[in-house]
Scaffold this active site. Structure first.
Site, PDB file in Angstrom:
ATOM      1  CD  GLU A  12      -3.218  -0.705   2.123  1.00 35.67           C
ATOM      2  OE1 GLU A  12      -3.094   0.203   2.960  1.00 35.67           O
ATOM      3  OE2 GLU A  12      -4.114  -1.554   2.167  1.00 35.67           O
ATOM      4  CG  HIS A  65      -9.289   6.083   1.124  1.00 36.54           C
ATOM      5  ND1 HIS A  65      -9.249   5.757  -0.216  1.00 36.54           N
ATOM      6  CD2 HIS A  65      -8.694   5.065   1.789  1.00 36.54           C
ATOM      7  CE1 HIS A  65      -8.655   4.581  -0.354  1.00 36.54           C
ATOM      8  NE2 HIS A  65      -8.305   4.148   0.849  1.00 36.54           N
ATOM      9  NE  ARG A 104      -4.734   5.550   2.703  1.00 39.16           N
ATOM     10  CZ  ARG A 104      -5.310   4.752   3.552  1.00 39.16           C
ATOM     11  NH1 ARG A 104      -5.960   5.242   4.577  1.00 39.16           N
ATOM     12  NH2 ARG A 104      -5.256   3.462   3.393  1.00 39.16           N
ATOM     13  CG  HIS A 141     -10.425   6.676   5.089  1.00 40.59           C
ATOM     14  ND1 HIS A 141     -11.396   5.704   4.897  1.00 40.59           N
ATOM     15  CD2 HIS A 141      -9.269   6.003   5.343  1.00 40.59           C
ATOM     16  CE1 HIS A 141     -10.842   4.504   5.025  1.00 40.59           C
ATOM     17  NE2 HIS A 141      -9.562   4.658   5.316  1.00 40.59           N
ATOM     18  NE  ARG A 160      -5.445   5.578   9.293  1.00 36.19           N
ATOM     19  CZ  ARG A 160      -5.789   4.653   8.412  1.00 36.19           C
ATOM     20  NH1 ARG A 160      -5.214   3.465   8.416  1.00 36.19           N
ATOM     21  NH2 ARG A 160      -6.717   4.896   7.505  1.00 36.19           N
TER      22      ARG A 160
HETATM   23  C1  SIN Z   1      -8.040   0.851   2.308  1.00 34.98           C
HETATM   24  O1  SIN Z   1      -8.302  -0.329   2.180  1.00 34.98           O
HETATM   25  O2  SIN Z   1      -7.628   1.539   1.381  1.00 34.98           O
HETATM   26  C2  SIN Z   1      -8.256   1.505   3.641  1.00 34.98           C
HETATM   27  C3  SIN Z   1      -7.401   0.910   4.655  1.00 34.98           C
HETATM   28  C4  SIN Z   1      -6.947   1.939   5.642  1.00 34.98           C
HETATM   29  O3  SIN Z   1      -7.492   3.026   5.695  1.00 34.98           O
HETATM   30  O4  SIN Z   1      -5.985   1.670   6.367  1.00 34.98           O
END
Ligand code: SIN
Length: 535
Positions: free
Chosen positions: A131, A247, A293, A354, A389
């Site tokens: 990620e 998000h 993000r 988010h 975060r």
């Molecule tokens: C996501 O699956 O993109 C969200 C997970 C998160 O906010 O940590």
């Protein structure tokens, strides 16, 4: 006018002599990962009541898709996970907390596995993915993109099997009760039938976040920030409220409720394109789709502006159909329900609120500034995240701090040789006469205002205007005594919104998720610190 001047201590009349009462050793408020984990830990040593605003199946945890981040492969190491977390946090994480949480990760994930969580497995090991902001593949997932639900189911099962835990669903906690020594002694709330007081020598706040303060959000309807407002009324120190994480990719289909499109898709190769089909992320950051993000969210907004479009798209067409359906069952089903064929069509997306990075300030023991009140999960500002975060660090934090809060709250009981289970509390309010108040209208207007004025890009004028408008709404909403959760919720949202807008105005720099177009740079000299708020 500041929020502190126009809000009373309790939202409702309280008469502890005439209200039905329950007693427990440890009271946990919230049924997400942190609350469930806290209840399991505390129940090893004492009786627990677990309160849940709706059903246990309705939480942000349940909706979490991407996964839970931890060092789970041979090529990864704690130092890298710590460094990635610090990089995302932009200089204001608490290093001790980051170190402690990350080092506990593998053991607590292994414990979940032992308890029955069906993590996806590859070559006999927990499968991991990438990620944004993570330099190694370290995000564990379960049943594809149903990670939160699968973890929650394991914990709920364990809670249900535990005779020391009494679960009360559909209980709206109205306020934390404090005695004259500013010690938390329990709560007043509303169960499905009537008002109720629950006394407890220790209370753990795990009520989650406040995404519903914004018109556009990935959060479920229950995430209205009640815990923040009630902690503030009880005198707890709050911190970092200006840091609301947006998000980058929420499904944007006009008329449909917003739904999360997991970052793991980009981690596995999905590409963001604008309405002309241009892959624009490389223009904004060398890590393109895998940039942090806040950068991806702002890049999307900027591209929407450039192309005069209401959204951009996520291109997942290169994923093989069967693999996609298995790896991302939630997204597949969501897209199918809107006639989006992921092998041919692009997925329309845009950013939305988010995750609340700040919250109730806690120490290494998960203790807040109010005696006998602990906090964990999204509501707690533990110092792990700093100003931003890192994706999938939140389930990890909930697990680690849920355990710590549960253990410490239960240990505290041992220290109490005798305590008065019951405190006389009487609090009476002179009711106002606002029979024509439509709280739904206020709530909707507030959510639109927050999105417009306290959103992804901030500056002084809209922030000042937001405070003026919210203060005006405070005047006629806050003095009313409601008898319904929509009323209390509206009051809580107004309280949170004013505190957030005030904090966002105070931080005259850009750091992490807080971007000020009038102060676009980080100012370490003045702002490498936390903004603390208390009543
Ligand atoms: C996501 O699956 O993109 C969200 C997970 C998160 O906010 O940590």
């Amino acid at each position: 006018m500041s929020a502190s001047q126009d809000c009373r201590r309790y939202l409702v009349d309280i008469d502890s002599n005439s209200t039905p009462q329950l007693f427990t050793d440890c009271l946990v408020i919230g049924g997400g990962i942190a609350g469930l984990r806290a209840a399991i830990e505390a129940a090893q040593k004492c009786s627990v009541i677990l309160l849940c605003k709706d059903s246990l199946e309705n939480s942000n945890t349940w909706k979490a898709q991407g996964g839970i981040a931890s060092v789970l492969t041979g090529e990864d190491n704690f130092e890298s996970h710590i460094e990635d977390t610090l990089n995302a946090g932009c200089g204001i994480n608490d290093l001790n907390i980051v170190d402690m949480v990350i080092r506990q990760g593998p053991e607590l994930i292994k414990q979940l596995l032992d308890w029955g969580t069906e993590f996806d497995i590859e070559n006999n090991h927990i499968a991991t993915t990438f990620e944004g902001g993570h330099r190694y593949s370290r995000v564990a997932h379960a049943h594809g993109d149903e990670t939160g639900k699968i973890i929650a189911q394991t914990l709920i099962e364990k809670v249900k099997q535990n005779n020391n835990i009494k679960i009360i669903e559909n209980f709206y906690t109205i306020d934390l009760l404090t005695n004259s020594d500013n010690k938390c002694v329990g709560v007043v709330g509303q169960n499905s039938r009537s008002r109720q007081i629950i006394w407890a020598p220790n209370t753990i706040l795990a009520t989650g976040g406040a995404g519903r303060l914004y018109r556009e959000t990935t959060n479920p309807e229950v995430a209205t920030g009640d815990g923040i407002a009630m902690a503030w009324r009880a005198g707890a120190v709050l911190t970092d409220l200006e840091f609301m994480q947006f998000h980058p990719t929420t499904l944007y289909v006009a008329g449909a409720s917003r739904a999360l499109i997991t970052e793991a898709l980009r981690g596995e190769g999905a590409v963001l394109v604008d309405c002309k089909g241009k892959a624009f992320m490389p223009d904004y950051h060398p890590d393109a789709e895998l940039a942090p993000r806040d950068i991806v969210s702002r890049a999307i907004l900027s591209q929407m502006l450039k192309t005069k479009s209401t959204h951009v798209f996520l291109d997942v067409r290169k994923f093989e159909k069967e693999h996609f359906a298995k790896r991302f069952p939630t997204i597949s089903e969501l897209c199918r329900s809107f006639d989006i064929d992921t092998t041919k069509d692009l997925i329309p997306v845009r950013p939305s609120a988010h995750y609340m990075v700040g919250g109730v300030e806690t120490d290494t023991n998960a203790a807040t500034s109010v005696t006998s009140l602990y906090a964990c999960g999204e509501i707690a500002a533990t110092g792990l995240h700093g100003a931003n975060r890192l994706g999938s660090n939140s389930l990890l934090e909930g697990l680690v701090f849920g355990k710590i809060a549960g253990n410490n709250a239960a240990e505290d009981i041992k220290k109490i040789t005798s305590y008065t289970k019951r405190t006389n509390i009487e609090y009476h309010i002179t009711p106002s006469d606002r029979t024509r108040l439509d709280t739904e209208d206020v709530t909707n207007s507030l959510r639109a205002l927050m999105w417009r004025n306290v959103g992804i890009t901030r500056s002084k004028k809209p922030l000042t205007e937001a405070q003026e408008i919210i203060t005006f709404w405070h005047r006629y909403v806050m003095d009313k005594v409601f008898d319904s959760r929509t009323g209390w919720q509206c009051q809580n949202m107004l309280t949170d919104a004013l505190l957030m807008a005030q904090a966002a105005e105070k931080r005259r720099e850009s750091r992490g998720v807080h971007f000020r177009s009038d102060y676009p740079l980080k100012n370490d000299q003045k702002f490498k610190k936390h903004i603390l708020i208390s009543r």
